[in-house]
Design an enzyme around this catalytic site. Structure first.
Site, PDB file in Angstrom:
ATOM      1  N   ARG A 188      76.129  -5.402  28.163  1.00 58.70           N
ATOM      2  CA  ARG A 188      75.632  -6.524  27.372  1.00 58.70           C
ATOM      3  C   ARG A 188      76.695  -7.024  26.392  1.00 58.70           C
ATOM      4  NH1 ARG A 188      70.167  -6.935  28.434  1.00 58.70           N
ATOM      5  NH2 ARG A 188      69.078  -8.262  26.979  1.00 58.70           N
ATOM      6  N   ARG A 234      56.625 -16.571  29.796  1.00 56.87           N
ATOM      7  CA  ARG A 234      56.593 -15.214  30.317  1.00 56.87           C
ATOM      8  C   ARG A 234      55.641 -14.314  29.527  1.00 56.87           C
ATOM      9  NH1 ARG A 234      62.431 -12.379  31.096  1.00 56.87           N
ATOM     10  NH2 ARG A 234      62.267 -12.116  28.852  1.00 56.87           N
ATOM     11  N   ARG A 258      67.905 -14.167  20.863  1.00 55.65           N
ATOM     12  CA  ARG A 258      68.454 -13.541  22.069  1.00 55.65           C
ATOM     13  C   ARG A 258      69.436 -14.466  22.787  1.00 55.65           C
ATOM     14  NH1 ARG A 258      63.094 -12.476  24.165  1.00 55.65           N
ATOM     15  NH2 ARG A 258      63.981 -11.968  26.174  1.00 55.65           N
ATOM     16  N   ARG A 292      56.107 -11.973  27.208  1.00 50.26           N
ATOM     17  CA  ARG A 292      56.438 -10.603  26.813  1.00 50.26           C
ATOM     18  C   ARG A 292      56.407 -10.529  25.284  1.00 50.26           C
ATOM     19  NH1 ARG A 292      61.952  -8.808  29.448  1.00 50.26           N
ATOM     20  NH2 ARG A 292      62.719  -8.964  27.306  1.00 50.26           N
ATOM     21  N   LYS A 344      67.240 -12.454  36.197  1.00 51.50           N
ATOM     22  CA  LYS A 344      67.931 -11.229  36.642  1.00 51.50           C
ATOM     23  C   LYS A 344      66.954 -10.210  37.232  1.00 51.50           C
ATOM     24  CE  LYS A 344      69.847 -10.298  32.620  1.00 51.50           C
ATOM     25  NZ  LYS A 344      69.347 -11.442  31.807  1.00 51.50           N
TER      26      LYS A 344
HETATM   27  P1  AMP Z   1      66.121  -7.345  28.660  1.00 48.06           P
HETATM   28  O1  AMP Z   1      64.877  -6.851  29.329  1.00 48.06           O
HETATM   29  O2  AMP Z   1      67.358  -7.043  29.441  1.00 48.06           O
HETATM   30  O3  AMP Z   1      66.022  -8.786  28.241  1.00 48.06           O
HETATM   31  O4  AMP Z   1      66.274  -6.499  27.302  1.00 48.06           O
HETATM   32  C1  AMP Z   1      65.308  -6.566  26.277  1.00 48.06           C
HETATM   33  C2  AMP Z   1      65.896  -6.036  24.978  1.00 48.06           C
HETATM   34  O5  AMP Z   1      66.331  -4.686  25.151  1.00 48.06           O
HETATM   35  C3  AMP Z   1      67.135  -6.786  24.490  1.00 48.06           C
HETATM   36  O6  AMP Z   1      66.805  -7.928  23.725  1.00 48.06           O
HETATM   37  C4  AMP Z   1      67.834  -5.708  23.661  1.00 48.06           C
HETATM   38  O7  AMP Z   1      67.214  -5.546  22.407  1.00 48.06           O
HETATM   39  C5  AMP Z   1      67.558  -4.451  24.458  1.00 48.06           C
HETATM   40  N1  AMP Z   1      68.622  -4.160  25.460  1.00 48.06           N
HETATM   41  C6  AMP Z   1      68.508  -4.169  26.829  1.00 48.06           C
HETATM   42  N2  AMP Z   1      69.666  -3.829  27.421  1.00 48.06           N
HETATM   43  C7  AMP Z   1      70.554  -3.595  26.411  1.00 48.06           C
HETATM   44  C8  AMP Z   1      71.921  -3.222  26.360  1.00 48.06           C
HETATM   45  N3  AMP Z   1      72.648  -3.028  27.488  1.00 48.06           N
HETATM   46  N4  AMP Z   1      72.507  -3.065  25.143  1.00 48.06           N
HETATM   47  C9  AMP Z   1      71.805  -3.249  24.005  1.00 48.06           C
HETATM   48  N5  AMP Z   1      70.514  -3.626  23.979  1.00 48.06           N
HETATM   49  C10 AMP Z   1      69.886  -3.798  25.158  1.00 48.06           C
END
Ligand code: AMP
Length: 184
Positions: free
Chosen positions: A90, A129, A142, A131, A16
């Site tokens: 999400r 990755r 996740r 991270r 994404k």
């Molecule tokens: P991402 O970079 O989108 O994979 O997000 C990393 C982490 O941030 C996720 O595993 C969640 O803990 C948190 N996170 C990101 N976006 C959201 C969202 N819209 N709602 C809740 N938690 C989020």
């Protein structure tokens, strides 16, 4: 071209962020990643960051009210003229909140692009990755959170005729060409 309001949907590791970087310029809209915004808040040690960190480290979703605040701010600011959302909504509750926030300003989503990638490939990509939340146990968590909470949004957006399903396997350029051909 008209203003574009789009959401990128897909499991962690589906690409994404990469696709957002490749297509935002072509679409002429800001890229809003709630994951990036949350990681910045954690790095800067803000109240939001302190509250969010534990959830992120465990691969859980941060509570809706914390994330919705971030989105509300951006939709009223630089994203008023269109956006590419990545990582939000999400879950279905966030999808409903987004719909309501947009309705309040008299606009609506144009497209929800769902990137499909098989699980085995996702795990390889995430492990590569590096991270801080990309350990094997958080990755598993996740992916489970995606299946349980985020994937139901596909149905939510299919019902609204907004879902554009895209094969997420291939080079980044191939995938962005597929996306552009569906949203133009
Ligand atoms: P991402 O970079 O989108 O994979 O997000 C990393 C982490 O941030 C996720 O595993 C969640 O803990 C948190 N996170 C990101 N976006 C959201 C969202 N819209 N709602 C809740 N938690 C989020």
């Amino acid at each position: 071209m008209d203003v574009m309001r789009a959401v990128l949907l897909g499991p962690p590791g589906a690409g994404k962020g990469t696709q957002a970087d490749l297509i935002r310029e072509a679409l002429g809209v800001p890229h809003i990643s709630t994951g990036d915004l949350l990681r910045t808040a954690v790095r800067e040690g803000t109240d939001l960051g302190i509250q969010a960190k534990g959830y992120m480290d465990r691969g859980k979703l941060v509570p809706d009210e914390l994330v919705v605040g971030l989105i509300r701010e951006r939709l009223a600011g630089d994203a008023a003229g269109g956006f590419l959302l990545d990582g939000f909504p999400r879950n279905v509750a966030q999808g409903e909140t987004l719909e309501q926030l947009l309705q309040e300003t008299g606009v609506a989503l144009d497209h929800v692009v769902s990137l499909a990638v098989p699980d085995g490939e996702l795990i390889d990509r995430l492990l590569g990755r590096g991270r801080s939340d990309d350990t094997e146990s958080t990755i598993r968590e996740r992916l489970a959170v995606y299946e349980g909470e985020t994937a139901p949004l596909c149905e939510f957006y299919r019902d609204r005729s907004l879902l554009r399903e895209i094969d997420g396997l291939g080079t980044p350029e191939e995938i962005s060409r597929r996306i552009m051909s569906r949203v133009n």
